[in-house]
Structure formats: structure tokens, C-alpha cells
Design a protein around this motif. Structure first.
Motif, short mmCIF file in Angstrom:
data_model
loop_
_atom_site.label_atom_id
_atom_site.label_comp_id
_atom_site.label_asym_id
_atom_site.label_seq_id
_atom_site.Cartn_x
_atom_site.Cartn_y
_atom_site.Cartn_z
N TRP A 41 -53.74 -84.32 -53.18
CA TRP A 41 -53.44 -85.57 -52.47
C TRP A 41 -52.01 -86.06 -52.68
O TRP A 41 -51.56 -86.96 -51.96
CB TRP A 41 -54.41 -86.67 -52.90
CG TRP A 41 -54.38 -87.00 -54.38
CD1 TRP A 41 -55.18 -86.49 -55.35
CD2 TRP A 41 -53.49 -87.92 -55.04
NE1 TRP A 41 -54.86 -87.02 -56.58
CE2 TRP A 41 -53.82 -87.90 -56.42
CE3 TRP A 41 -52.45 -88.74 -54.61
CZ2 TRP A 41 -53.14 -88.68 -57.36
CZ3 TRP A 41 -51.77 -89.52 -55.55
CH2 TRP A 41 -52.13 -89.48 -56.91
N TYR A 147 -59.48 -87.65 -49.93
CA TYR A 147 -59.92 -86.59 -50.84
C TYR A 147 -61.09 -87.07 -51.72
O TYR A 147 -62.03 -86.32 -51.98
CB TYR A 147 -58.75 -86.12 -51.71
CG TYR A 147 -59.10 -84.98 -52.64
CD1 TYR A 147 -59.57 -83.77 -52.14
CD2 TYR A 147 -58.95 -85.10 -54.02
CE1 TYR A 147 -59.89 -82.71 -52.99
CE2 TYR A 147 -59.26 -84.06 -54.88
CZ TYR A 147 -59.73 -82.87 -54.36
OH TYR A 147 -60.05 -81.83 -55.19
N HIS A 150 -64.13 -86.90 -49.74
CA HIS A 150 -64.54 -85.49 -49.65
C HIS A 150 -65.31 -85.07 -50.90
O HIS A 150 -66.35 -84.40 -50.81
CB HIS A 150 -63.29 -84.62 -49.48
CG HIS A 150 -63.52 -83.15 -49.70
ND1 HIS A 150 -64.05 -82.33 -48.73
CD2 HIS A 150 -63.31 -82.37 -50.79
CE1 HIS A 150 -64.15 -81.10 -49.21
NE2 HIS A 150 -63.71 -81.09 -50.46
N SER A 154 -68.94 -84.43 -49.29
CA SER A 154 -69.01 -83.08 -48.73
C SER A 154 -69.92 -82.17 -49.57
O SER A 154 -70.00 -82.32 -50.79
CB SER A 154 -67.62 -82.46 -48.66
OG SER A 154 -66.78 -83.22 -47.81
N TRP A 160 -61.27 -78.35 -48.72
CA TRP A 160 -60.55 -79.60 -48.42
C TRP A 160 -59.29 -79.29 -47.63
O TRP A 160 -58.53 -78.38 -47.94
CB TRP A 160 -60.16 -80.29 -49.73
CG TRP A 160 -59.06 -81.31 -49.58
CD1 TRP A 160 -57.79 -81.22 -50.05
CD2 TRP A 160 -59.15 -82.57 -48.90
NE1 TRP A 160 -57.06 -82.32 -49.72
CE2 TRP A 160 -57.87 -83.19 -49.02
CE3 TRP A 160 -60.14 -83.24 -48.22
CZ2 TRP A 160 -57.60 -84.43 -48.48
CZ3 TRP A 160 -59.87 -84.49 -47.67
CH2 TRP A 160 -58.62 -85.07 -47.81
#
Length: 376
Positions: A41, A147, A150, A154, A160
């Protein structure tokens, strides 16, 4: 007598950013402390990460090389001074190219089931570099939020991908405009700018601004939420709201009234309105909404402010309010109410758009009539 660099730095206030995440503190800290996560990130939108290394311990060094949109690179580096997991992180930050030698302090505080991140960096050699880093860190924190979501939502093993718009040139142009603005003298340099990305269609985000029922639920920072919000959402229409501090916050439960007038409305992409505290100076706010993949990128500006501390205080307040807006948009009841579905517009929204445009046309017709009457 000319001021020295150190003397100039002392006159520039620290960069302060606050973000609230719907995630455990340990996970938020982990994304800062583990290099394989931090590399995912770090760096503003439109900029690549050429190299990253981190020895996460007190006295350990870190270094990052960022690739700019024009192909050039920039290196930042420093040393970790203090690590108290999972509540505090402090490190030096050096950017030799622009003469920055500063310290970053980050505190992670638990608030209800959320984590509040308090970020502070100082000193800076100029207001221009402070504004540039405000943009850079804020953009990085958008990536951080994506992120983090995620990591939480996820399925395991899902790859990612950084959320990039593909408009790096526009990003760099916006950054340069911000630098130019901060170089201007007087109050013209005292404008705040905040960018946020929402996981929702543009029409839904617009409605969060244009419907007082929804606006009441997110207006105001977490420590002083709105208890009243009314609006006549048309060009020339007025809005008025009241914020009330929670008992444990600074200022207790004092009521703070604010209001203004809508100057421009372009459904569903732009809102311009005046903003004024009772007894305070008037500023102008602009909300611009851009499609961002399946979501929305919001650019919010306000100014000019009379002094830097007022600008910085409003920056903190709006960021906290926008954190609340993020929470509201993802509520299941909001998603269900708007009937969000891939490839479709939000159920019932066309009627709102037509009504808003109709009010806007009526307002313009009335204004044209008054102008014609004066000419006669």
C-alpha cells in the motif's frame, strides 16, 4: 534579517492526519510492521514502488524508492525510534531531494470495535512540501484502506491488486496544482483538499450529500456528530446543521451551529456551497465526484481560511466525518434501499435526479425572470 531553515520550519505546523478503520488494532498495526504488507500500500496513487526494505525493530532502518509518473525516482529513508506494538510507532523520515528531515509519529487507538490511527509528521521546510506530503500520505492511506478491506473480506489466496485509476498524469498535475496554490501569498494558500474513494456508485454518494435524512447520519466528526441537519437542496437554497460534542470529548456537549447556501449543483457530479459557523467567516466548499471503476472518487475542497490552524482543524473534522460516511455507505440497509447491482443504476435514483434537476431549472427560470424584470 533572513530566517534560517530551522526557523522557517518552526513556523510551519505539523501535518496531522486521522483515519478510522473498521478492523482490529492488531491487524492495522500489522500492515505497518510487516514489510510484505507495507509494500502493498505504500506510495500515492499513480506512483510505482521500485524498491522497499525494512528492518522493523528499534534502531532498524527502512528505505523506499518511488517511481514517479514521469519515470523519475525518489528515495525516502529513516530509522525506527520507538515501537510499542500494537499502539505506537515512531520513525525518522528523510527525503534529501526536497530537504525534508522529519519525524513521523503514529498512535493506534481502539474506539468501540474500530481502530483510530493518529498520524503526525514534522517539521517541513515549506508549506508547499507539507501540502505535497498531505496529498501523498492521504493517497497512500486510500490504498491502505483498500488493502485492509482485501485482507478482511477476500477469500484466502486471492491476489491483491493496487487500486490505480490509470490517470497518473492527472494525479501528478493535481499534485503540482496543490504546490502552486501553496506558493501563493495570503489566504489563497489556505485551502484544504481531501480525496476519498468509496466502494459505491457515484449516484449513491451524491445522494448521501443531497438527502438530509442521510446527511444527518454522517455529518460532523465522531466526537461531535450532527444532531440536526436541514437543507433546501437547490441552487440558492440554504442548509443548516448543528453539531453536538459527546460528553467525554473536548468541549463537552456544547452545540455548534453552521450553515450556508448552495451555489452550484450538477447532478450527480458536483456540489458547491458556502460554509459558515455562527459568527464565523464564510468559506466555499466544492464536492466533485468521479467514477472510479465500480466505485467513486470524491475530491473535496474548502477555503480560503484566515489562518492555518483553522484549515487544519477543518481537515481533521471533515476526515472524521468522511470516515462516518464510509461506514454509512456499506451498511446493508443502505445497500438494500438503493438496490445496488453490478451494471445497473440504483433503484429509485432516477426520480431523485429528475426532481433535483427540475428544482435547479425552476430556480434558473425564476432568476431569468427577475433579470428580465429589472431590464424592463
Amino acid at each position: 534579517m533572513a530566517l534560517t531553515t530551522d526557523a522557517v520550519s518552526e513556523t510551519i505546523s505539523a501535518l496531522v492526519i486521522e483515519r478510522e478503520f473498521d478492523a482490529p488494532r492488531e491487524l492495522v498495526f500489522k500492515l505497518w510492521s510487516e514489510p510484505q504488507h507495507r509494500a502493498m500500500w505504500w506510495g500515492p496513487e499513480g506512483h510505482g514502488l521500485d524498491d522497499f526494505s525494512m528492518d522493523f525493530r528499534e534502531g532498524g532502518a527502512w528505505s523506499v524508492t518511488i517511481q514517479n509518473p514521469d519515470g523519475s525516482t525518489a528515495q525516502m529513508y529513516g530509522v525506527f525510534n520507538e515501537i510499542i506494538a500494537p499502539s505506537r510507532l515512531c520513525f525518522t523520515y528523510h527525503f534529501d531531494e526536497v530537504g525534508i528531515h522529519s519525524t513521523v509519529e503514529i498512535d493506534f487507538v481502539v474506539r468501540d470495535a474500530h481502530t483510530v490511527m493518529h498520524f503526525r509528521q514534522s517539521p517541513f521546510p515549506s508549506e508547499a512540501e507539507k501540502a505535497s506530503h498531505n496529498w501523498g500520505w492521504s493517497s497512500s492511506f486510500i490504498q491502505f484502506t483498500a488493502y485492509l478491506q482485501h485482507m478482511l473480506l477476500s477469500p484466502p489466496g486471492t491476489k491483491w491488486t493496487r487500486e490505480l485509476t490509470g490517470v497518473a498524469a492527472d494525479v501528478e498535475a493535481a499534485r503540482e496544482r496543490a504546490r502552486q496554490e501553496t506558493r501563493k501569498s495570503g489566504s489563497a494558500s489556505r485551502e484544504l483538499r481531501i480525496e476519498r474513494i468509496f466502494a459505491a456508485p457515484r449516484e449513491l454518494v451524491f445522494r448521501m450529500w443531497s438527502d438530509p435524512t442521510h446527511a444527518l447520519r454522517w455529518m460532523g466528526p465522531r466526537h461531535a456528530p450532527a444532531v440536526s441537519f436541514k437543507q433546501d437542496f437547490r441552487v440558492g437554497g440554504k442548509w443548516r446543521g448543528c453539531l453536538r460534542g459527546i460528553p467525554e470529548s473536548n468541549g463537552g456537549d456544547a452545540e455548534l451551529w453552521q450553515g450556508g447556501v448552495y451555489r452550484e449543483i450538477q447532478v450527480p457530479e458536483r456540489i458547491v456551497f458556502t460554509f459558515q459557523w455562527d459568527g464565523g467567516a464564510e468559506t466555499l466548499c466544492t464536492v466533485e465526484l468521479f467514477e472510479h471503476g465500480a466505485g467513486t472518487r470524491m475530491v473535496f475542497t474548502q477555503g480560503p481560511f484566515d489562518i492555518d490552524s483553522n484549515r487544519d482543524g477543518h481537515t481533521e473534522g471533515w476526515n472524521s466525518a468522511f470516515d462516518r460516511l464510509v461506514d454509512l455507505i456499506v451498511e446493508p440497509i443502505i445497500q438494500a434501499q438503493f438496490g445496488r447491482a453490478a451494471g445497473r443504476r440504483i433503484s429509485g435514483l432516477e426520480a431523485d435526479i429528475r426532481a433535483a434537476k427540475h428544482r435547479q431549472d425552476e430556480s434558473q427560470s425564476a432568476e431569468d425572470g427577475r433579470t428580465a424584470g429589472k431590464e424592463r
